[in-house]
Design a protein around this motif. Structure first.
Motif, short mmCIF file in Angstrom:
data_model
loop_
_atom_site.label_atom_id
_atom_site.label_comp_id
_atom_site.label_asym_id
_atom_site.label_seq_id
_atom_site.Cartn_x
_atom_site.Cartn_y
_atom_site.Cartn_z
N ASN A 113 0.85 -1.18 0.00
CA ASN A 113 0.00 0.00 0.00
C ASN A 113 0.89 1.24 0.00
OD1 ASN A 113 -2.98 -0.84 0.25
ND2 ASN A 113 -2.02 -2.16 1.77
N SER A 114 0.36 2.35 0.39
CA SER A 114 1.15 3.59 0.47
C SER A 114 1.00 4.20 1.86
CB SER A 114 0.68 4.59 -0.60
OG SER A 114 0.85 4.05 -1.89
N ILE A 115 1.00 3.36 2.87
CA ILE A 115 0.80 3.80 4.25
C ILE A 115 2.08 4.46 4.75
CG2 ILE A 115 0.25 3.03 6.58
CD1 ILE A 115 -1.27 0.69 5.27
N SER A 116 1.94 5.59 5.41
CA SER A 116 3.09 6.33 5.93
C SER A 116 3.03 6.38 7.44
CB SER A 116 3.11 7.74 5.32
OG SER A 116 1.89 8.41 5.59
N GLY A 117 3.91 7.19 8.01
CA GLY A 117 3.96 7.26 9.47
C GLY A 117 4.81 6.14 10.04
N SER A 118 4.77 6.00 11.33
CA SER A 118 5.61 5.01 12.01
C SER A 118 4.80 3.77 12.39
CB SER A 118 6.22 5.63 13.27
OG SER A 118 5.19 6.06 14.15
N LEU A 129 -0.08 -12.47 17.85
CA LEU A 129 0.31 -12.16 16.48
C LEU A 129 1.36 -13.15 15.97
CD1 LEU A 129 -0.38 -10.02 14.34
CD2 LEU A 129 1.68 -8.77 15.05
N GLU A 130 1.11 -13.67 14.76
CA GLU A 130 2.03 -14.63 14.14
C GLU A 130 2.69 -14.07 12.89
OE1 GLU A 130 -0.13 -18.22 13.40
OE2 GLU A 130 -0.75 -18.44 15.50
N LEU A 131 1.95 -13.28 12.10
CA LEU A 131 2.51 -12.70 10.88
C LEU A 131 2.33 -11.19 10.92
CD1 LEU A 131 1.05 -15.15 8.17
CD2 LEU A 131 3.26 -15.29 9.32
N LEU A 132 3.45 -10.45 10.87
CA LEU A 132 3.43 -9.00 10.80
C LEU A 132 3.97 -8.61 9.43
CD1 LEU A 132 3.03 -6.21 12.04
CD2 LEU A 132 5.31 -6.40 13.07
N LEU A 133 3.07 -8.21 8.53
CA LEU A 133 3.40 -8.03 7.12
C LEU A 133 3.11 -6.58 6.72
CD1 LEU A 133 1.57 -11.27 5.92
CD2 LEU A 133 3.94 -11.06 6.68
N LEU A 134 4.16 -5.77 6.70
CA LEU A 134 4.01 -4.34 6.41
C LEU A 134 4.88 -3.92 5.24
CD1 LEU A 134 4.14 -3.01 10.11
CD2 LEU A 134 2.11 -3.46 8.72
N ASN A 135 5.41 -4.84 4.49
CA ASN A 135 6.33 -4.50 3.42
C ASN A 135 5.64 -3.77 2.28
OD1 ASN A 135 5.42 -7.39 3.49
ND2 ASN A 135 6.07 -7.34 1.36
N GLY A 136 6.46 -2.98 1.55
CA GLY A 136 5.94 -2.29 0.38
C GLY A 136 5.09 -1.09 0.71
N ASN A 137 5.43 -0.32 1.75
CA ASN A 137 4.71 0.89 2.11
C ASN A 137 5.69 2.06 2.19
OD1 ASN A 137 1.70 0.40 2.78
ND2 ASN A 137 2.72 -1.38 3.67
N ASN A 138 5.28 3.14 2.85
CA ASN A 138 6.14 4.31 3.03
C ASN A 138 6.36 4.59 4.52
OD1 ASN A 138 6.23 4.85 0.20
ND2 ASN A 138 4.19 5.78 0.34
N GLN A 160 11.17 -2.82 2.11
CA GLN A 160 10.72 -1.83 1.13
C GLN A 160 9.86 -0.76 1.77
OE1 GLN A 160 10.20 -5.16 -2.23
NE2 GLN A 160 9.95 -3.11 -3.03
N ASN A 161 10.41 -0.17 2.85
CA ASN A 161 9.86 1.00 3.51
C ASN A 161 10.98 2.01 3.71
OD1 ASN A 161 6.87 0.70 4.40
ND2 ASN A 161 7.75 -1.32 4.84
N ASN A 162 10.80 2.93 4.62
CA ASN A 162 11.84 3.90 4.96
C ASN A 162 12.14 3.88 6.45
OD1 ASN A 162 12.10 5.11 2.25
ND2 ASN A 162 10.01 5.84 2.60
N ILE A 163 12.10 2.68 7.02
CA ILE A 163 12.36 2.52 8.46
C ILE A 163 13.80 2.90 8.75
CG2 ILE A 163 12.37 0.87 10.36
CD1 ILE A 163 9.61 1.40 9.24
N SER A 164 14.01 3.64 9.82
CA SER A 164 15.35 4.08 10.21
C SER A 164 15.63 3.66 11.65
CB SER A 164 15.47 5.60 10.05
OG SER A 164 14.49 6.24 10.84
#
Length: 950
Positions: A113-118, A129-138, A160-164
């Motif tokens: 998706n194009s989800i932003s923020g932290s 929780l077993e699967l945490l799938l947040l790849n391919g966002n902002n 494929q995010n901008n995690i720092s």
């Protein structure tokens, strides 16, 4: 039933009602998850409005795009969110901290998706929780330390995010986590050596970040680690720990462009190492002479400061595809045994890259075997004219970077109608089927050339999906930066199964669930995979059934419900005692009759469901599944255990038939098989319930589509096709059913539309009577019966004489035809549609009443259709055409239509579709075309639909 027994039942009822009042009240007021979902929904901007599928209470037997999945847990009876899947929906906005209130969540999937923020730290509260799938966002910001305390986490994908920021040390507590996919971000700092305590870690992918510091030598202690992929980081000139030679299970070590220095350690003790990439570093010294694993496919040591000679140990590596040692300072001779001892078939190749070194000679035979390429440009030996074939300009080896893009079959049969296509590998040649389309990427494959592994991959994937080998076709593949291997696949239905043309719904759900829950077993050579897209053709888009329902204010409702239930408990108990005493007197006799009748009822093709199956299919008859109701009872949309979507008509207590009549009804309905009749799938007759289970009609009622509220009006050609289908279904009832059936309640809301807008007549069971032979065996032309039907559609002569004939159905269908032509209601504001159209016809103003919303139309065809409709609506029974005449006339009008209109309105009139519709039974053929605009169906006379077109 004795008085003491009655009082025992009464005490039980009072106790149950008291518990129910507390339970219901608690469930209504416990709105934490519901409130959280609403907040989460508000935080995400959805330009496609796909979040309309969010409903409280919808059971989820499989998962896919835009679906919130619930499960009623055994521990407390509440509905809890277990899966939140919003994959590739174009969402923007941010992730709400209220995600942390979904305390029963197992899968959180917001991929692509194009989800932003932290990332909210509150996700760390979801211990299930077993699967945490947040790849391919902002996504930006640091990784929350709280994620390190998720005891059941199997997979974390934030790539494929901008995690720092750094990797939290708390991640060393993730004892069940197997997959760390954090590549392509801006993660910085030192890799915590504490991660070496992770007992389950299998894949460690952090390439393309800003990591620094040193490579933790403690990683050699990871007992399950298969892949280390850390390319394109900055490890401050550190060395490769010698302890990495002790990684007994390691399959892939990729440290390209990491600013590494020092010597290459001896990696020959890693028994199954298949892929080694240490290129683009500052490594020096000589190449270890020990022989690497026989499984090695790829050795990349180019662009370093290596010296010495090329080891002979690079020979006799049976799976080697590429040896790249270019751009170093190697000297001496090149052992030709590197390639001379290899025998390669047509799909195998070997590339040896030795450019820009100080190599002076080749020892041994300089003749290259087939499929071997050696590059020597920039070496002193290229001054030898005998080696000019090794020193020419390099050519782009595109043939290894991409694969087949099409498959053409020489078929005698005509091409398939879109979206059907020939199954390329089917044993039954040139069969037309509808595939599932899958975008698939291998994130860290253990090879450099896919071609030799295509057969192995097909075996691996079909075994993992439990499909036959010929059901998988690789459309194309190409290498992407990483290197990662992207491919597009088509999965074809099994033409050995009952329906060879499309996958059934349960099979689509199963395959989707295998992909989205990562249930396909891992492969050593193919590494981890990711799902890029799972595209459903139109015929599959109703796989995930959802039911729109309006939101309720839980807080306001709580007080009402709790107060009402508490006040009703005492009265309910008293009433229950009286009812129980009365009913128990009849119980034994009724149960004996039911056992006898059920024992004798065995109907082919009609399943006897138990009450539990019906309750599970409808989430305990939840209002969110309610799609209609009328005098007979309520109609629910349900999902059976095998994934089949059905309509369940549940009789209310006051309308229950006698046991014998109900079962006789089912037996008769089971004999009705026609393309234009809604099929009976089964029934339920237990626990005081009578239910009929029908096939579900995706596009709802004809009334919905000709109402003024419909957003996409039907064209004239489509309306004509619907009229023809309806007439054919009724003709079957009149002439081929045994005994013949007079429908008695034909109307626009009893004509349902399937996924391809094919008309199917419904409610021909509980509201019909068949003519009965007289004492001499003569079948009368009419049935004398109490008048039943719907005002506006009712045959005037039947109303006056109480004589029901086949022409009564003709009259009702004529009214439907007028609705199709005008868009009017049969009776509206005191005006009757038959009278109004007759007046317009007699005054020469007929086109003034034609529905303008159906666009352009051939006037000659419209006039002929109108004439037929008015003939059907004659007051005199004998003046009306027979249903056979109606069908013949409609056929002739249809043949007059322009071919372009027919193609648009009737995409399924092809040779393939004729095969699919033979035999003409809607119980055996499910048309695959789907519209997502309207959902709901109406299977009951007098039903007032609760679902309107979206």
């Amino acid at each position: 039933m004795s008085k003491s027994t009655a009082w025992k039942y009464g005490i039980f009822v009072v106790a149950w009602l008291c518990w129910a009042s507390l339970s219901v009240g608690a469930q209504i007021t416990d709105s934490v998850e519901v409130t959280a979902l609403r907040t989460i929904k508000r935080s995400l901007i959805d330009p496609n409005k796909n979040l309309s599928n969010w409903n409280r209470g919808d059971p989820c037997t499989s998962n896919w795009t835009g679906v919130v999945c619930y499960n009623r847990t055994l521990t407390d009876g509440y509905l809890h969110v277990q899966q939140l899947l919003l994959l590739k929906m174009g969402l923007s906005g941010s992730l709400s901290p209220e995600l942390g209130n979904l305390l029963y969540l197992q899968i959180l999937d917001f991929m692509w998706n194009s989800i932003s923020g932290s990332i909210p730290k509150e996700i760390g509260n979801i211990t299930t929780l077993e699967l945490l799938l947040l790849n391919g966002n902002n996504l930006t910001g640091p990784l929350p330390e709280e994620l390190g305390y998720l005891p059941n986490l199997d997979r974390i994908q934030i790539d494929q995010n901008n995690i720092s920021g750094p990797i939290p040390v708390s991640f060393s507590n993730l004892n069940k986590t197997k997959h760390f996919h954090m590549n392509n971000n801006s993660i910085s700092g030192q890799i915590p050596p504490e991660l070496s305590r992770l007992p389950s870690l299998v894949h460690f992918l952090l390439d393309n970040n800003n990591l620094s510091g040193y490579l933790p030598p403690e990683f050699s202690e990871l007992p399950s680690l298969l892949i280390i992929q850390l390319d394109n980081n900055h490890f401050d000139g550190t060395t490769i720990p010698a302890s990495y030679s002790n990684m007994s299970k390691l399959l892939k070590l990729s440290l390209r462009n990491c600013n590494l220095q020092g010597e290459i350690p001896d990696l020959s003790r890693i028994p199954n190492l298949g892929y080694l990439d240490l290129s683009l570093n500052l490594l020096n010294g000589t190449i270890p002479t020990e022989r690497l694993s026989e499984n090695i496919t790829s050795i990349y040591l180019s662009n370093n400061n290596l010296t010495g000679t090329i080891p002979v140990s690079f020979s006799n590596l049976p799976r080697l595809q590429i040896l790249s040692i270019a751009n170093n300072s190697l000297s001496g001779s090149i052992p030709s045994t590197i390639w001379q001892n290899r025998t390669l078939n047509g799909n195998e190749s070997l590339t040896v890259e030795l450019q820009n070194n100080e190599l002076s000679n080749i020892t041994g035979d300089t003749n290259l075997p087939q499929n071997v390429t050696v590059w020597l440009q920039g070496n002193p030996l290229c001054s030898n004219t005998n080696l000019v074939s090794f020193c020419g300009s390099e050519r782009d080896a595109d043939n290894k970077n991409q694969g087949p893009t099409s498959n053409t079959l020489d078929c005698d049969s005509p091409g398939c109608p879109p979206p059907y296509e020939h199954s390329p590998k089917s044993p039954e040649r040139c069969i037309c089927v509808a595939p599932l389309l899958v975008g698939y990427r291998l994130k860290s494959p253990g090879f450099s050339d896919f071609r030799p592994y295509i057969s192995m991959f097909e075996d691996h994937l079909t075994n993992g999906l439990d499909l036959l080998l010929y059901q998988l076709y690789i459309v194309n593949f190409e290498w992407e930066e990483g290197p990662r291997l992207k491919m597009y696949l088509k999965l074809f239905p099994n033409n050995q199964s009952g329906n060879p043309f499309i996958f059934n719904r349960s099979e689509v759900r199963r395959i989707m669930n295998m992909y989205t829950s990562w249930k396909i077993p891992d492969s050593d050579i193919f590494g981890p995979y990711e799902l890029l897209n799972f595209t459903l053709l139109d015929m599959y888009k109703d796989v995930i059934a959802t039911s729109p329902r309006s939101g309720l204010s839980k807080g306001a409702l709580a007080g009402i419900v709790v107060g009402t239930v508490a006040g009703a408990v005492a009265m309910s108990a008293v009433v229950s005692l009286l009812i129980l005493r009365k009913r128990m007197k009849k119980y034994n006799a009724v149960s004996r009759r039911r056992r006898a009748s059920k024992a004798s009822l065995r109907i082919d093709g009609v399943k006897a469901f138990n009450y539990g199956e019906m309750a599970m299919a409808t989430n305990n008859f939840n209002n969110s599944a309610l799609i209609g109701q009328g005098g007979y009872g309520k109609v629910y949309k349900g999902i059976l255990a095998d994934g089949t979507v059905v309509a369940i008509k549940r009789a209310q207590e006051g309308s229950l038939q006698g046991e014998k009549e109900f079962l006789t009804e089912i037996e008769l309905l089971s004999r009705l098989h026609h393309r234009d009749l809604v099929s009976l799938i089964g029934y339920c007759d237990e626990e005081g319930e009578q239910m009929l289970v029908y096939e579900f009609m995706v596009n709802g009622t004809l009334r919905d589509h000709i109402s003024a509220k419909c957003k996409e009006p039907l064209s004239f050609a489509m309306r004509l096709r619907i009229a023809l289908g309806s007439a054919k279904g009724i003709l079957y009832l009149h002439t081929e059913a045994n005994p013949p059936i007079f429908h008695r309640d034909i109307k626009a809301s009893n004509i349902l539309l399937d996924s391809n807008y094919t008309a199917k007549v419904a409610d021909f069971g509980l509201s019909r009577l068949a003519p009965v032979p007289d004492i001499e065996g003569t079948v009368p032309a009419h049935v004398s019966t109490v008048v039943k039907g719907t005002p506006g559609y009712l045959d005037p002569e039947y109303f006056l004489t109480h004589k029901l004939t086949d022409k009564s159905d003709v009259y009702s269908l004529g009214v439907v035809f007028l609705e199709l032509l005008t868009g009017m209601q049969p009776i509206s504001h005191g005006k009757n549609i038959v009278r109004e159209v007759n007046l317009a016809y007699q005054s020469g103003m007929i086109f003034s009443v034609i529905d303008e919303r159906m666009g352009s139309y051939p006037s000659e065809c419209v006039v002929k259709f109108l004439n037929l409709a008015l003939k059907c609506c004659q007051d005199d029974t004998d003046a009306r055409p027979s249903m056979a005449d109606v069908v013949r006339e409609l056929d002739s009008i249809y043949l007059m239509m322009p071919e372009s209109d027919i193609k648009i309105a009737d995409p399924m009139v092809t040779d393939v579709e004729k095969v699919m519709s033979s035999p003409p039974s809607s119980s055996t053929v499910k048309n695959p075309y789907v519209s997502s605009e309207v959902s709901g169906s109406n299977l009951d006379s007098g039903v007032v639909p609760t679902i309107m077109p979206r």
